[in-house]
Every structure is written in structure tokens, then in C-alpha cells.
Design an enzyme around this catalytic site. Structure first.
Site, PDB file in Angstrom:
ATOM      1  N   VAL A   1     -11.977  -2.057  -0.992  1.00  0.00           N
ATOM      2  CA  VAL A   1     -10.550  -2.422  -0.869  1.00  0.00           C
ATOM      3  C   VAL A   1      -9.833  -2.075  -2.182  1.00  0.00           C
ATOM      4  O   VAL A   1      -9.206  -2.932  -2.817  1.00  0.00           O
ATOM      5  CB  VAL A   1     -10.340  -3.905  -0.445  1.00  0.00           C
ATOM      6  CG1 VAL A   1      -8.927  -4.096   0.101  1.00  0.00           C
ATOM      7  CG2 VAL A   1     -11.362  -4.341   0.584  1.00  0.00           C
ATOM      8  N   HIS A   2      -9.989  -0.851  -2.586  1.00  0.00           N
ATOM      9  CA  HIS A   2      -9.326  -0.350  -3.788  1.00  0.00           C
ATOM     10  C   HIS A   2      -9.456   1.174  -3.807  1.00  0.00           C
ATOM     11  O   HIS A   2     -10.153   1.750  -2.959  1.00  0.00           O
ATOM     12  CB  HIS A   2      -9.953  -0.968  -5.059  1.00  0.00           C
ATOM     13  CG  HIS A   2     -11.414  -0.681  -5.203  1.00  0.00           C
ATOM     14  ND1 HIS A   2     -12.399  -1.625  -5.002  1.00  0.00           N
ATOM     15  CD2 HIS A   2     -12.068   0.475  -5.490  1.00  0.00           C
ATOM     16  CE1 HIS A   2     -13.580  -1.071  -5.175  1.00  0.00           C
ATOM     17  NE2 HIS A   2     -13.406   0.195  -5.475  1.00  0.00           N
ATOM     18  N   ALA A   3      -8.808   1.789  -4.763  1.00  0.00           N
ATOM     19  CA  ALA A   3      -8.981   3.225  -5.032  1.00  0.00           C
ATOM     20  C   ALA A   3      -9.338   3.378  -6.509  1.00  0.00           C
ATOM     21  O   ALA A   3      -9.236   2.421  -7.287  1.00  0.00           O
ATOM     22  CB  ALA A   3      -7.697   3.991  -4.710  1.00  0.00           C
TER      23      ALA A   3
END
Ligand code: T46
Length: 142
Positions: A54-56
Site C-alpha cells: 500500500v505504497h509506491a
């Protein structure tokens, strides 16, 4: 073999060396994955229903494979979103910079192995989806 998920995001299959004792896959930086490998980590013991990622990442390249069991990785470049099931140690996903990712549906006993191009750096993470979209110039992915 390379299989395109979308621009900048490929499944990379690794050659398997096998004989009557079993199988072996060797992954080499700048050869089987297109970056130098600076860090290796693995995720295991995942609780049922857990979502991870749930991130980049701004600059990090990674290659992720389930060496045991399976999980579902959702990748999103700000314009397109795809789900990839990692269920074989013979294939892994090359996740380039600026791809939003989420992992879920870990099977019991799943081990997700990740090779990364740089040391752990909190500053490389983008954790806000709105910030990610503004940096990619995308609308919300379909
Ligand atoms: C990614 C996905 C696929 C470290 O101390 N060193 C490390 O190299 C990593 C990766 C994590 N950590 C610590 C930081 C947190 O306290 O381990 C804890 C769990 O990390 P995180 O919540 O970031 O784990 P995931 O599964 O959400 O994400 C990880 C990677 O962090 C990330 O880069 O792309 O796997």
C-alpha cells in the site's frame, strides 16, 4: 522470458536448473533482474486477511516472487491497475519506481521473497495515494 503487465511492469521468468534431486533458480543482478541487488528480504507468517505494501517507491527497483505458496500483488501506475498472482518460484514481478503496490491473499505458509536495488530508506516511500497520483500525473487507476 518477459511478460508485460503494463508499461514499466513485467513478469520475469527465471531459468530453472533441475535434475533428479530437484530444482534450483539462481537470480543474478544485472543479468536475470535488470538492476544491482543491494538488499534481500522475505515476508512470511502473514496473518489471514492481512494487506501489505500500500505504497509506491520513488527510485527503488524490486523483483518479487513467492518461493512458497502464493499471494496476489496489485500494481497501479496511476492510470492502470492490474492484479498479478505470484504462485511459482519460477516467475517474479519486476516492480519499477513509481508503481503503487498492495499484497494480499497470502496462502498459508506463503513466503514472498523480494530483491531490492537499494538499502532500506523510509524517504523513498510514497504512502499517500493522492501524492502518488500527483507525481505520476495519473487520474485514479481503473
Ligand atoms: C515493498 C513491499 C513489497 C526494515 O527494517 N527493512 C526492510 O528492508 C524492510 C522492507 C522493512 N523493514 C521494516 C520496516 C517496518 O517496521 O519492517 C517493517 C515492515 O515493513 P513494511 O510495513 O514496509 O512492509 P510491507 O510488507 O508493507 O512492504 C514491504 C517493503 O517495505 C516495500 O518496500 O515494496 O514489501
Amino acid at each position: 522470458m518477459r511478460r508485460l503487465i503494463f508499461e514499466n511492469c513485467h513478469i520475469l521468468e527465471q531459468p530453472v536448473v533441475g535434475d533428479d534431486r530437484g530444482k534450483l533458480v539462481a537470480v543474478e543482478g544485472q543479468r536475470s533482474v535488470p538492476f544491482d541487488i543491494a538488499r534481500v528480504y522475505y515476508i512470511f507468517g502473514t496473518e489471514p486477511g492481512a494487506e501489505r505494501g500500500v505504497h509506491a517507491h520513488r527510485d527503488l527497483h524490486q523483483w518479487a516472487t513467492c518461493v512458497s505458496g502464493s499471494c496476489v500483488l496489485t500494481v497501479d501506475n496511476g492510470r492502470e491497475r492490474h492484479e498479478v498472482t505470484l504462485d511459482s518460484p519460477e516467475k517474479g514481478l519486476h516492480i519499477r519506481p513509481m508503481i503503487w503496490r498492495k499484497m494480499r491473499n497470502f496462502s498459508e505458509g506463503a513466503v514472498l521473497l523480494v530483491l531490492a536495488s537499494a538499502a532500506y530508506d523510509q524517504a523513498d516511500y510514497i504512502r499517500n495515494y493522492g501524492t502518488f497520483l500527483s507525481l505520476t500525473g495519473g487520474g485514479a487507476a481503473k
